[in-house]
Design an enzyme around this catalytic site. Structure first.
Site, PDB file in Angstrom:
ATOM      1  N   LYS A  11       0.825  -1.218   0.000  1.00  0.00           N
ATOM      2  CA  LYS A  11       0.000   0.000   0.000  1.00  0.00           C
ATOM      3  C   LYS A  11       0.860   1.269   0.000  1.00  0.00           C
ATOM      4  CE  LYS A  11      -3.881  -2.378   2.173  1.00  0.00           C
ATOM      5  NZ  LYS A  11      -4.990  -2.312   3.153  1.00  0.00           N
ATOM      6  N   TYR A  51     -12.416  -1.917  -3.979  1.00  0.00           N
ATOM      7  CA  TYR A  51     -12.927  -2.056  -2.605  1.00  0.00           C
ATOM      8  C   TYR A  51     -14.456  -1.919  -2.535  1.00  0.00           C
ATOM      9  CZ  TYR A  51      -8.235  -2.104  -0.577  1.00  0.00           C
ATOM     10  OH  TYR A  51      -6.952  -2.456  -0.219  1.00  0.00           O
ATOM     11  N   ASN A 114      -2.097  -0.258   6.499  1.00  0.00           N
ATOM     12  CA  ASN A 114      -1.593  -1.469   7.162  1.00  0.00           C
ATOM     13  C   ASN A 114      -0.633  -2.272   6.271  1.00  0.00           C
ATOM     14  OD1 ASN A 114      -3.531  -2.317   5.402  1.00  0.00           O
ATOM     15  ND2 ASN A 114      -4.805  -3.373   6.906  1.00  0.00           N
ATOM     16  N   HIS A 117      -2.170  -5.530   1.310  1.00  0.00           N
ATOM     17  CA  HIS A 117      -3.465  -6.190   1.096  1.00  0.00           C
ATOM     18  C   HIS A 117      -3.216  -7.685   0.921  1.00  0.00           C
ATOM     19  CE1 HIS A 117      -7.414  -7.101  -0.627  1.00  0.00           C
ATOM     20  NE2 HIS A 117      -6.762  -7.821  -1.525  1.00  0.00           N
ATOM     21  N   GLU A 128      -9.157 -10.346  -8.024  1.00  0.00           N
ATOM     22  CA  GLU A 128      -8.213  -9.248  -7.759  1.00  0.00           C
ATOM     23  C   GLU A 128      -6.980  -9.352  -8.650  1.00  0.00           C
ATOM     24  OE1 GLU A 128      -9.690  -8.833  -3.103  1.00  0.00           O
ATOM     25  OE2 GLU A 128      -7.674  -9.587  -3.527  1.00  0.00           O
TER      26      GLU A 128
HETATM   27  P1  GDP Z   1      -8.226  -7.105   5.469  1.00  0.00           P
HETATM   28  O1  GDP Z   1      -8.853  -8.262   4.744  1.00  0.00           O
HETATM   29  O2  GDP Z   1      -7.432  -7.495   6.692  1.00  0.00           O
HETATM   30  O3  GDP Z   1      -7.420  -6.206   4.533  1.00  0.00           O
HETATM   31  O4  GDP Z   1      -9.408  -6.210   6.049  1.00  0.00           O
HETATM   32  P2  GDP Z   1     -10.824  -5.759   5.454  1.00  0.00           P
HETATM   33  O5  GDP Z   1     -11.160  -6.525   4.188  1.00  0.00           O
HETATM   34  O6  GDP Z   1     -11.799  -5.785   6.573  1.00  0.00           O
HETATM   35  O7  GDP Z   1     -10.603  -4.228   5.079  1.00  0.00           O
HETATM   36  C1  GDP Z   1      -9.973  -3.838   3.881  1.00  0.00           C
HETATM   37  C2  GDP Z   1      -9.048  -2.688   4.183  1.00  0.00           C
HETATM   38  O8  GDP Z   1      -9.820  -1.578   4.648  1.00  0.00           O
HETATM   39  C3  GDP Z   1      -8.056  -2.936   5.310  1.00  0.00           C
HETATM   40  O9  GDP Z   1      -6.899  -3.625   4.877  1.00  0.00           O
HETATM   41  C4  GDP Z   1      -7.737  -1.537   5.765  1.00  0.00           C
HETATM   42  O10 GDP Z   1      -6.818  -0.886   4.880  1.00  0.00           O
HETATM   43  C5  GDP Z   1      -9.082  -0.851   5.634  1.00  0.00           C
HETATM   44  N1  GDP Z   1      -9.851  -0.886   6.899  1.00  0.00           N
HETATM   45  C6  GDP Z   1     -10.442  -1.961   7.478  1.00  0.00           C
HETATM   46  N2  GDP Z   1     -11.062  -1.614   8.609  1.00  0.00           N
HETATM   47  C7  GDP Z   1     -10.863  -0.270   8.760  1.00  0.00           C
HETATM   48  C8  GDP Z   1     -11.276   0.690   9.726  1.00  0.00           C
HETATM   49  O11 GDP Z   1     -11.966   0.361  10.716  1.00  0.00           O
HETATM   50  N3  GDP Z   1     -10.877   1.991   9.527  1.00  0.00           N
HETATM   51  C9  GDP Z   1     -10.128   2.357   8.444  1.00  0.00           C
HETATM   52  N4  GDP Z   1      -9.781   3.644   8.315  1.00  0.00           N
HETATM   53  N5  GDP Z   1      -9.730   1.484   7.492  1.00  0.00           N
HETATM   54  C10 GDP Z   1     -10.087   0.188   7.656  1.00  0.00           C
END
Ligand code: GDP
Length: 139
Positions: A11, A51, A114, A117, A128
């Protein structure tokens, strides 16, 4: 049956912080074979499509702004049981909660930025990967 392909992105914040080389080295060290890779960037519109599953979430607009804010590395990775193996290897979504030594614990800044991805299912890994690559790039 679990597949052997997953998709990752490094990222923008991790790129900006100079972690590209270390993250790629860590991925390879973890036994993931890089099948296709490119340094590229997402437009806001592309980030919104990528997303789209999160479009009702409060962080959707901020996340898509962030993901289109700078260069990324997109890559297709191969390993047995790749999706789960890579999710274990990168750690929890929130770097503050990610296990010690995982990519997100080492290189993540916060829950949004973070570091990387990782696909959450075999089906999404294919979708993807197809977002960035032609199938002949990794098959
Ligand atoms: P992943 O599968 O661990 O990447 O998590 P998710 O699919 O739930 O979320 C996709 C991406 O959205 C995450 O990798 C983060 O970059 C972002 N994200 C997820 N939860 C949050 C949140 O509560 N706040 C913010 N700002 N970003 C989030």
């Amino acid at each position: 049956m679990s597949g052997n392909i997953t998709f990752t992105m490094i990222k923008p914040k991790a790129m900006e912080n100079g972690h590209m080389g270390d993250i790629l080295a860590k991925i390879i060290e973890g036994g993931f074979k890089v099948k296709a890779m490119k340094l590229t960037r997402l437009t806001k519109e592309e980030a919104k499509v990528f997303y789209a599953v999160h479009k009702e979430r409060p962080f959707y607009d901020g996340l898509t702004d962030f993901m289109s804010s700078g260069p990324i590395v997109a890559a297709v990775l191969e390993k047995e049981n790749a999706v789960q193996a890579y999710r274990d290897y990168i750690g929890a979504t929130n770097p503050a909660e990610a296990a010690e030594g995982t990519i997100r614990a080492l290189y993540g800044t916060n829950i949004e930025a973070n570091a990387v991805h990782g696909s959450d299912s075999d089906e999404n890994a294919q979708i993807e990967a197809g977002f960035f690559f032609s199938k002949r790039d990794w098959v």
